[in-house]
Write a protein that holds these residues in place. Sequence first.
Motif, PDB file in Angstrom:
ATOM      1  N   ILE A  87       0.819  -1.217   0.000  1.00  0.00           N
ATOM      2  CA  ILE A  87       0.000   0.000   0.000  1.00  0.00           C
ATOM      3  C   ILE A  87       0.858   1.274   0.000  1.00  0.00           C
ATOM      4  O   ILE A  87       0.586   2.218  -0.749  1.00  0.00           O
ATOM      5  CB  ILE A  87      -0.891   0.050   1.283  1.00  0.00           C
ATOM      6  N   HIS A 125       8.788  -0.037   6.359  1.00  0.00           N
ATOM      7  CA  HIS A 125       7.539  -0.662   6.849  1.00  0.00           C
ATOM      8  C   HIS A 125       7.819  -2.108   7.292  1.00  0.00           C
ATOM      9  O   HIS A 125       7.401  -2.528   8.382  1.00  0.00           O
ATOM     10  CB  HIS A 125       6.503  -0.612   5.716  1.00  0.00           C
ATOM     11  N   PHE A 159      10.644  -3.475   8.202  1.00  0.00           N
ATOM     12  CA  PHE A 159      11.427  -3.421   9.452  1.00  0.00           C
ATOM     13  C   PHE A 159      10.495  -3.265  10.648  1.00  0.00           C
ATOM     14  O   PHE A 159      10.616  -3.972  11.649  1.00  0.00           O
ATOM     15  CB  PHE A 159      12.434  -2.249   9.391  1.00  0.00           C
ATOM     16  N   SER A 160       9.531  -2.348  10.533  1.00  0.00           N
ATOM     17  CA  SER A 160       8.658  -2.069  11.686  1.00  0.00           C
ATOM     18  C   SER A 160       7.798  -3.296  12.027  1.00  0.00           C
ATOM     19  O   SER A 160       7.517  -3.556  13.191  1.00  0.00           O
ATOM     20  CB  SER A 160       7.790  -0.833  11.436  1.00  0.00           C
ATOM     21  N   LEU A 161       7.406  -4.063  11.008  1.00  0.00           N
ATOM     22  CA  LEU A 161       6.597  -5.261  11.272  1.00  0.00           C
ATOM     23  C   LEU A 161       7.427  -6.335  11.976  1.00  0.00           C
ATOM     24  O   LEU A 161       6.957  -6.988  12.915  1.00  0.00           O
ATOM     25  CB  LEU A 161       6.018  -5.822   9.964  1.00  0.00           C
ATOM     26  N   HIS A 216      10.068  -5.928  13.910  1.00  0.00           N
ATOM     27  CA  HIS A 216      10.305  -5.539  15.306  1.00  0.00           C
ATOM     28  C   HIS A 216       9.006  -5.560  16.123  1.00  0.00           C
ATOM     29  O   HIS A 216       9.020  -5.918  17.301  1.00  0.00           O
ATOM     30  CB  HIS A 216      10.991  -4.170  15.360  1.00  0.00           C
ATOM     31  N   LEU A 245      15.889  -1.179   7.840  1.00  0.00           N
ATOM     32  CA  LEU A 245      15.780   0.256   8.146  1.00  0.00           C
ATOM     33  C   LEU A 245      16.926   1.022   7.470  1.00  0.00           C
ATOM     34  O   LEU A 245      16.719   2.045   6.811  1.00  0.00           O
ATOM     35  CB  LEU A 245      15.792   0.464   9.665  1.00  0.00           C
ATOM     36  N   ILE A 262       9.165   8.757  11.144  1.00  0.00           N
ATOM     37  CA  ILE A 262       9.297   7.444  11.813  1.00  0.00           C
ATOM     38  C   ILE A 262       9.918   7.578  13.203  1.00  0.00           C
ATOM     39  O   ILE A 262      10.076   6.579  13.899  1.00  0.00           O
ATOM     40  CB  ILE A 262      10.097   6.421  10.961  1.00  0.00           C
ATOM     41  N   MET A 294       6.054   7.615  14.477  1.00  0.00           N
ATOM     42  CA  MET A 294       5.865   6.160  14.487  1.00  0.00           C
ATOM     43  C   MET A 294       6.447   5.480  15.736  1.00  0.00           C
ATOM     44  O   MET A 294       5.770   4.691  16.410  1.00  0.00           O
ATOM     45  CB  MET A 294       6.519   5.580  13.238  1.00  0.00           C
ATOM     46  N   LEU A 295       7.698   5.783  16.039  1.00  0.00           N
ATOM     47  CA  LEU A 295       8.314   5.148  17.209  1.00  0.00           C
ATOM     48  C   LEU A 295       7.574   5.534  18.492  1.00  0.00           C
ATOM     49  O   LEU A 295       7.290   4.688  19.357  1.00  0.00           O
ATOM     50  CB  LEU A 295       9.799   5.534  17.289  1.00  0.00           C
ATOM     51  N   GLN A 320       4.395   3.661  18.815  1.00  0.00           N
ATOM     52  CA  GLN A 320       4.627   2.273  19.228  1.00  0.00           C
ATOM     53  C   GLN A 320       4.867   2.197  20.744  1.00  0.00           C
ATOM     54  O   GLN A 320       4.388   1.281  21.416  1.00  0.00           O
ATOM     55  CB  GLN A 320       5.838   1.708  18.460  1.00  0.00           C
ATOM     56  N   LYS A 363       1.395   6.023  15.308  1.00  0.00           N
ATOM     57  CA  LYS A 363       1.853   4.645  15.059  1.00  0.00           C
ATOM     58  C   LYS A 363       1.665   4.221  13.597  1.00  0.00           C
ATOM     59  O   LYS A 363       2.534   3.586  13.012  1.00  0.00           O
ATOM     60  CB  LYS A 363       1.073   3.686  15.974  1.00  0.00           C
ATOM     61  N   ASP A 406      -8.119  -1.958  10.199  1.00  0.00           N
ATOM     62  CA  ASP A 406      -7.252  -3.052  10.655  1.00  0.00           C
ATOM     63  C   ASP A 406      -7.791  -3.652  11.966  1.00  0.00           C
ATOM     64  O   ASP A 406      -7.818  -4.870  12.144  1.00  0.00           O
ATOM     65  CB  ASP A 406      -5.838  -2.510  10.877  1.00  0.00           C
ATOM     66  N   ARG A 440     -11.026  -3.178   1.988  1.00  0.00           N
ATOM     67  CA  ARG A 440     -10.061  -4.289   1.924  1.00  0.00           C
ATOM     68  C   ARG A 440     -10.442  -5.405   2.899  1.00  0.00           C
ATOM     69  O   ARG A 440     -11.051  -5.144   3.942  1.00  0.00           O
ATOM     70  CB  ARG A 440      -8.638  -3.778   2.205  1.00  0.00           C
TER      71      ARG A 440
HETATM   72  C1  GRG Z   1      10.795   3.672  13.416  1.00  0.00           C
HETATM   73  C2  GRG Z   1      12.874   3.206  14.747  1.00  0.00           C
HETATM   74  C3  GRG Z   1      11.442   2.937  14.516  1.00  0.00           C
HETATM   75  C4  GRG Z   1      10.779   2.035  15.249  1.00  0.00           C
HETATM   76  C5  GRG Z   1       9.479   1.514  14.853  1.00  0.00           C
HETATM   77  C6  GRG Z   1       8.111  -1.388  15.757  1.00  0.00           C
HETATM   78  C7  GRG Z   1       7.735   0.035  15.592  1.00  0.00           C
HETATM   79  C8  GRG Z   1       8.693   1.073  16.033  1.00  0.00           C
HETATM   80  C9  GRG Z   1       6.534   0.407  15.095  1.00  0.00           C
HETATM   81  C10 GRG Z   1       5.497  -0.546  14.649  1.00  0.00           C
HETATM   82  C11 GRG Z   1       4.340   0.183  14.161  1.00  0.00           C
HETATM   83  C12 GRG Z   1       3.329  -0.731  13.567  1.00  0.00           C
HETATM   84  C13 GRG Z   1       3.607  -2.178  13.347  1.00  0.00           C
HETATM   85  C14 GRG Z   1       2.140  -0.231  13.235  1.00  0.00           C
HETATM   86  C15 GRG Z   1       1.058  -1.061  12.668  1.00  0.00           C
HETATM   87  C16 GRG Z   1       0.697  -0.566  11.309  1.00  0.00           C
HETATM   88  C17 GRG Z   1      -0.067  -1.611  10.537  1.00  0.00           C
HETATM   89  C18 GRG Z   1      -1.527  -1.693  10.704  1.00  0.00           C
HETATM   90  C19 GRG Z   1       0.608  -2.437   9.736  1.00  0.00           C
HETATM   91  C20 GRG Z   1       0.020  -3.396   8.792  1.00  0.00           C
HETATM   92  O1  GRG Z   1       0.134  -2.784   7.516  1.00  0.00           O
HETATM   93  P1  GRG Z   1      -0.286  -3.516   6.182  1.00  0.00           P
HETATM   94  O2  GRG Z   1      -1.625  -4.175   6.353  1.00  0.00           O
HETATM   95  O3  GRG Z   1       0.828  -4.628   6.070  1.00  0.00           O
HETATM   96  O4  GRG Z   1      -0.159  -2.560   5.066  1.00  0.00           O
HETATM   97  P2  GRG Z   1       1.184  -5.600   4.842  1.00  0.00           P
HETATM   98  O5  GRG Z   1       1.096  -6.975   5.441  1.00  0.00           O
HETATM   99  O6  GRG Z   1       0.199  -5.409   3.730  1.00  0.00           O
HETATM  100  O7  GRG Z   1       2.569  -5.244   4.465  1.00  0.00           O
END
Ligand code: GRG
Length: 286
Positions: A47, A77, A79-81, A83, A118, A150, A155-156, A159, A182, A223, A284
């Motif tokens: 997306i 993105h 990377f964030s998933l 972690h 990242l 981020i 974003m961080l 989280q 987030k 979501d 979706r």
């Molecule tokens: C930026 C240094 C730094 C740290 C990040 C781990 C973290 C800190 C943040 C996580 C934030 C997070 C996972 C938010 C959820 C967002 C979300 C609903 C993700 C799912 O997105 P989709 O459905 O994923 O687009 P797909 O599977 O389609 O790639």
Amino acid sequence: MKFKKYLENKKNIIDKALDEYLPPEENTPSIVHKAMRYSVFGGGKRIRPILTLATAELFGRDTESVIKTACGIELIHTFSLIHDDLPSMDNDDFRRGKPSCHKVFGEAIAILAGDALLISGFGLIIKNIEVKEIKKQSILKVLKETSFYIGTENMLGGQVEDITLNDEDIAKEYLINLYMKKTASLICLSIRVGAILSGANQKQLKALTKYGENIGLAFQIVDDMLDIMKDQRDTGKPNYANKFGMKESKSESESLIKEAKDSLNIFNSNAETLKSLADYLLTRKK
Ligand code: GRG
């Protein structure tokens, strides 16, 4: 049907580019490259990079001119998933119906694969400098934007609140603010970078930012609704649909999408693709 084809076509282009940009699995450190590729090619919808490409198209730019930055955002993105799934964060054994990165490669390699994505994300954004028609100054602005959207204020920071807050105490405004940081911040960034690289003016950037914030919020509420429908009610994490109900979540996400589309009216009929993308986020199924 026409829009479904658009999404499929863009996803294929992005997948091919990501395959080209990521280091081959056999290159040292092979285990980290394998873990990076496992998560990047784990079934994501793409997306965010599609939003970058669609925004560039709004300004008459072609895919080639922003594809590296678009893929950079997708790596960030991913990377964030990785972690987010770690035992010390959400402790999720599965991602997109498959074992999460740390379940396959172990925690240490998953952390390193996330770190590598990242770093590579920023690397790809810088590589966009190779495109002749893109102004160098706009690449610097994109780098600044990326670290802001981020970082700890976005974003961080979101989280941190997500993993530390007690769900019961959360007021609606607070939860919306948390989702803005987030989830909406990276979505908003995907759009802003497409606009900045394409030479958008302040008025256009403002309209697109409003669009990005609203679709980003709607995205997280949808979501949450999908999680409830998959019967993941008790994850212990703040969930809008769990807290305020499915009916309220549906009407809130619909009104956010309407607002998002309205903010694009300054672009007249040129914004049809971004408007269709907003509608798609509402309907979706995954
Ligand atoms: C930026 C240094 C730094 C740290 C990040 C781990 C973290 C800190 C943040 C996580 C934030 C997070 C996972 C938010 C959820 C967002 C979300 C609903 C993700 C799912 O997105 P989709 O459905 O994923 O687009 P797909 O599977 O389609 O790639």
